[in-house]
Write a protein that holds these residues in place. Structure first.
Motif, PDB file in Angstrom:
ATOM      1  N   VAL A  80      52.074  51.357   7.503  1.00 37.92           N
ATOM      2  CA  VAL A  80      53.295  51.221   8.294  1.00 37.92           C
ATOM      3  C   VAL A  80      54.518  51.723   7.533  1.00 37.92           C
ATOM      4  O   VAL A  80      55.387  52.399   8.098  1.00 37.92           O
ATOM      5  N   ASN A  81      54.597  51.395   6.263  1.00 35.96           N
ATOM      6  CA  ASN A  81      55.792  51.759   5.486  1.00 35.96           C
ATOM      7  C   ASN A  81      55.681  53.122   4.811  1.00 35.96           C
ATOM      8  O   ASN A  81      56.468  53.450   3.929  1.00 35.96           O
ATOM      9  N   LYS A  82      54.694  53.935   5.261  1.00 34.86           N
ATOM     10  CA  LYS A  82      54.505  55.250   4.637  1.00 34.86           C
ATOM     11  C   LYS A  82      54.579  56.398   5.645  1.00 34.86           C
ATOM     12  O   LYS A  82      54.731  57.551   5.246  1.00 34.86           O
ATOM     13  N   THR A  83      54.428  56.105   6.912  1.00 33.97           N
ATOM     14  CA  THR A  83      54.355  57.169   7.910  1.00 33.97           C
ATOM     15  C   THR A  83      55.429  57.007   8.974  1.00 33.97           C
ATOM     16  O   THR A  83      55.896  55.908   9.248  1.00 33.97           O
ATOM     17  N   GLU A  84      55.794  58.130   9.585  1.00 29.15           N
ATOM     18  CA  GLU A  84      56.732  58.167  10.722  1.00 29.15           C
ATOM     19  C   GLU A  84      58.047  57.453  10.400  1.00 29.15           C
ATOM     20  O   GLU A  84      58.551  56.652  11.171  1.00 29.15           O
ATOM     21  N   ILE A  98      49.386  34.316  16.831  1.00 29.91           N
ATOM     22  CA  ILE A  98      49.379  35.578  17.576  1.00 29.91           C
ATOM     23  C   ILE A  98      49.812  36.786  16.751  1.00 29.91           C
ATOM     24  O   ILE A  98      49.520  37.923  17.123  1.00 29.91           O
ATOM     25  N   PHE A  99      50.505  36.558  15.625  1.00 31.44           N
ATOM     26  CA  PHE A  99      50.922  37.681  14.782  1.00 31.44           C
ATOM     27  C   PHE A  99      49.921  37.953  13.659  1.00 31.44           C
ATOM     28  O   PHE A  99      50.163  38.797  12.796  1.00 31.44           O
ATOM     29  N   SER A 100      48.796  37.234  13.673  1.00 32.28           N
ATOM     30  CA  SER A 100      47.751  37.448  12.666  1.00 32.28           C
ATOM     31  C   SER A 100      46.880  38.632  13.083  1.00 32.28           C
ATOM     32  O   SER A 100      46.556  38.792  14.262  1.00 32.28           O
ATOM     33  N   ILE A 101      46.479  39.417  12.100  1.00 35.40           N
ATOM     34  CA  ILE A 101      45.674  40.594  12.369  1.00 35.40           C
ATOM     35  C   ILE A 101      44.348  40.199  13.013  1.00 35.40           C
ATOM     36  O   ILE A 101      43.679  39.274  12.566  1.00 35.40           O
ATOM     37  N   PHE A 102      43.992  40.882  14.098  1.00 29.12           N
ATOM     38  CA  PHE A 102      42.738  40.751  14.831  1.00 29.12           C
ATOM     39  C   PHE A 102      42.616  39.469  15.667  1.00 29.12           C
ATOM     40  O   PHE A 102      41.567  39.229  16.261  1.00 29.12           O
ATOM     41  N   TYR A 103      43.669  38.660  15.711  1.00 26.91           N
ATOM     42  CA  TYR A 103      43.573  37.448  16.543  1.00 26.91           C
ATOM     43  C   TYR A 103      43.901  37.790  17.994  1.00 26.91           C
ATOM     44  O   TYR A 103      44.864  38.517  18.268  1.00 26.91           O
ATOM     45  N   THR A 104      43.098  37.286  18.924  1.00 30.65           N
ATOM     46  CA  THR A 104      43.384  37.429  20.346  1.00 30.65           C
ATOM     47  C   THR A 104      43.226  36.070  21.019  1.00 30.65           C
ATOM     48  O   THR A 104      42.320  35.302  20.679  1.00 30.65           O
ATOM     49  N   VAL A 105      44.114  35.797  21.980  1.00 26.93           N
ATOM     50  CA  VAL A 105      44.036  34.539  22.719  1.00 26.93           C
ATOM     51  C   VAL A 105      42.760  34.518  23.548  1.00 26.93           C
ATOM     52  O   VAL A 105      42.034  33.524  23.592  1.00 26.93           O
ATOM     53  N   SER A 127      40.674  44.534  23.376  1.00 19.87           N
ATOM     54  CA  SER A 127      41.806  44.615  22.462  1.00 19.87           C
ATOM     55  C   SER A 127      41.326  44.358  21.043  1.00 19.87           C
ATOM     56  O   SER A 127      40.424  43.543  20.820  1.00 19.87           O
ATOM     57  N   THR A 128      41.931  45.053  20.073  1.00 20.66           N
ATOM     58  CA  THR A 128      41.580  44.809  18.675  1.00 20.66           C
ATOM     59  C   THR A 128      42.255  43.548  18.147  1.00 20.66           C
ATOM     60  O   THR A 128      41.818  42.976  17.150  1.00 20.66           O
ATOM     61  N   GLY A 129      43.357  43.143  18.792  1.00 20.87           N
ATOM     62  CA  GLY A 129      44.105  42.006  18.292  1.00 20.87           C
ATOM     63  C   GLY A 129      45.016  42.372  17.132  1.00 20.87           C
ATOM     64  O   GLY A 129      45.473  41.496  16.391  1.00 20.87           O
ATOM     65  N   ALA A 130      45.295  43.665  16.977  1.00 20.34           N
ATOM     66  CA  ALA A 130      46.121  44.115  15.848  1.00 20.34           C
ATOM     67  C   ALA A 130      47.527  44.510  16.273  1.00 20.34           C
ATOM     68  O   ALA A 130      48.407  44.683  15.423  1.00 20.34           O
ATOM     69  N   GLY A 131      47.762  44.650  17.577  1.00 21.82           N
ATOM     70  CA  GLY A 131      49.040  45.182  18.057  1.00 21.82           C
ATOM     71  C   GLY A 131      50.248  44.400  17.610  1.00 21.82           C
ATOM     72  O   GLY A 131      51.231  44.973  17.111  1.00 21.82           O
ATOM     73  N   LEU A 132      50.211  43.075  17.753  1.00 20.49           N
ATOM     74  CA  LEU A 132      51.374  42.269  17.388  1.00 20.49           C
ATOM     75  C   LEU A 132      51.570  42.207  15.878  1.00 20.49           C
ATOM     76  O   LEU A 132      52.707  42.126  15.400  1.00 20.49           O
ATOM     77  N   ALA A 133      50.482  42.253  15.123  1.00 20.84           N
ATOM     78  CA  ALA A 133      50.600  42.256  13.662  1.00 20.84           C
ATOM     79  C   ALA A 133      51.279  43.539  13.184  1.00 20.84           C
ATOM     80  O   ALA A 133      52.165  43.504  12.322  1.00 20.84           O
ATOM     81  N   ILE A 134      50.877  44.673  13.747  1.00 17.58           N
ATOM     82  CA  ILE A 134      51.495  45.948  13.394  1.00 17.58           C
ATOM     83  C   ILE A 134      52.947  45.984  13.851  1.00 17.58           C
ATOM     84  O   ILE A 134      53.846  46.412  13.109  1.00 17.58           O
ATOM     85  N   THR A 135      53.193  45.504  15.068  1.00 12.44           N
ATOM     86  CA  THR A 135      54.557  45.463  15.610  1.00 12.44           C
ATOM     87  C   THR A 135      55.470  44.619  14.725  1.00 12.44           C
ATOM     88  O   THR A 135      56.592  45.012  14.404  1.00 12.44           O
ATOM     89  N   SER A 136      54.980  43.451  14.322  1.00 13.89           N
ATOM     90  CA  SER A 136      55.766  42.559  13.473  1.00 13.89           C
ATOM     91  C   SER A 136      56.108  43.215  12.135  1.00 13.89           C
ATOM     92  O   SER A 136      57.240  43.110  11.639  1.00 13.89           O
ATOM     93  N   LYS A 137      55.142  43.936  11.556  1.00 16.00           N
ATOM     94  CA  LYS A 137      55.379  44.590  10.265  1.00 16.00           C
ATOM     95  C   LYS A 137      56.402  45.716  10.398  1.00 16.00           C
ATOM     96  O   LYS A 137      57.245  45.909   9.511  1.00 16.00           O
ATOM     97  N   ILE A 138      56.340  46.465  11.511  1.00 19.02           N
ATOM     98  CA  ILE A 138      57.308  47.538  11.732  1.00 19.02           C
ATOM     99  C   ILE A 138      58.717  46.974  11.852  1.00 19.02           C
ATOM    100  O   ILE A 138      59.674  47.499  11.267  1.00 19.02           O
ATOM    101  N   ILE A 139      58.860  45.898  12.622  1.00 17.88           N
ATOM    102  CA  ILE A 139      60.185  45.290  12.822  1.00 17.88           C
ATOM    103  C   ILE A 139      60.743  44.764  11.501  1.00 17.88           C
ATOM    104  O   ILE A 139      61.940  44.929  11.209  1.00 17.88           O
ATOM    105  N   LYS A 140      59.901  44.145  10.683  1.00 14.40           N
ATOM    106  CA  LYS A 140      60.345  43.674   9.368  1.00 14.40           C
ATOM    107  C   LYS A 140      60.761  44.850   8.488  1.00 14.40           C
ATOM    108  O   LYS A 140      61.751  44.763   7.744  1.00 14.40           O
ATOM    109  N   LEU A 141      60.002  45.952   8.568  1.00 17.78           N
ATOM    110  CA  LEU A 141      60.342  47.150   7.809  1.00 17.78           C
ATOM    111  C   LEU A 141      61.722  47.668   8.201  1.00 17.78           C
ATOM    112  O   LEU A 141      62.502  48.103   7.354  1.00 17.78           O
TER     113      LEU A 141
END
Length: 237
Positions: free
Chosen positions: A83-87, A184-191, A199-213
């Protein structure tokens, strides 16, 4: 900074680098044998021909489905580690257009009504456009993917402040049970089970990391109508 604090900080940097390298190697190198398993399954199916037992074919389809899911999880893990290396490029974006572009590439927009509220002094801003697009797309996709009604309403509200943008993506879906909201912000967790919702359950974890970045904060709150509200602030550059 004391010598002890400096040493701890240096060790933390080294450990972080080692972890990122480990994640990259694991997620990248595992993909090759996974593809091989999927290919072998297909070849065995072809060798069995039309006389194969339906139960055996069902098991092969299940096996390939699990391999595909694992492959997606590996890709998500790799994306999270980078996340902190691309785009990271800064460029000018038009915020309403960026939202519309995200909606345009959603897989399934059938029976979905989108509602927009924009309170912007200027629709254009210079920011990490790819990162913001990733966050918005992920939240919109999440709102649709986990919706439980035939007719779906998705709401996007963006308010410009002096130093940042307050962005809210909400829906009138089932919401998230109170006892699992901290997961819900844990990697691979789905309700829901991954067998019910793909779903992989990774979307919110990646989203959270981008926002923190980006220097923002991200939180979930239940909507008044039992839906979900995801709210974050995106600092101006």
């Amino acid at each position: 900074m004391t010598a002890s604090e400096k040493k701890c900080q240096e060790e933390l940097v080294v450990l972080k680098k080692e972890f990122e390298e480990f994640v990259y190697i694991v997620s990248h190198d595992i993909k090759t044998p996974l593809r091989a398993i999927s290919n072998l399954t297909t070849w065995i199916e072809e060798d069995l021909g039309n006389n194969a037992d339906n139960a055996i074919l069902d098991n092969f389809r299940l096996l390939k489905n699990r391999v595909e899911r694992l492959e997606k999880m590996m890709s998500a893990l790799l994306e999270l580690s980078r996340v902190n290396k691309t785009e990271m490029e800064l460029y000018e974006v038009n915020i309403p257009k960026l939202v519309n572009d995200c909606i345009a590439i959603l897989d399934d927009k059938s029976n979905v009504d989108f509602h927009f509220i924009y309170n912007l002094k200027n629709e254009n801003t210079v920011t990490m456009g790819k990162k913001l697009q990733k966050v918005l797309f992920s939240l919109l996709d999440n709102a649709i993917r986990f919706h439980d009604k035939e007719e779906k309403n998705i709401f996007v509200e963006i308010i410009e402040n002096e130093t940042d943008y307050e962005i809210k993506v909400s829906d009138d879906g089932p919401g998230i049970p109170e006892d699992v909201r901290d997961k819900i912000f844990s990697i691979f967790y789905t309700v829901n089970s991954k067998d019910i919702v793909d779903s992989t359950g990774a979307g919110l974890a990646i989203t959270s990391k981008i926002i923190k970045l980006a220097g923002g904060a991200f939180k979930y709150t239940p909507a008044v109508n039992n839906g979900s509200v995801f709210k974050f602030n995106w600092p101006k550059q």
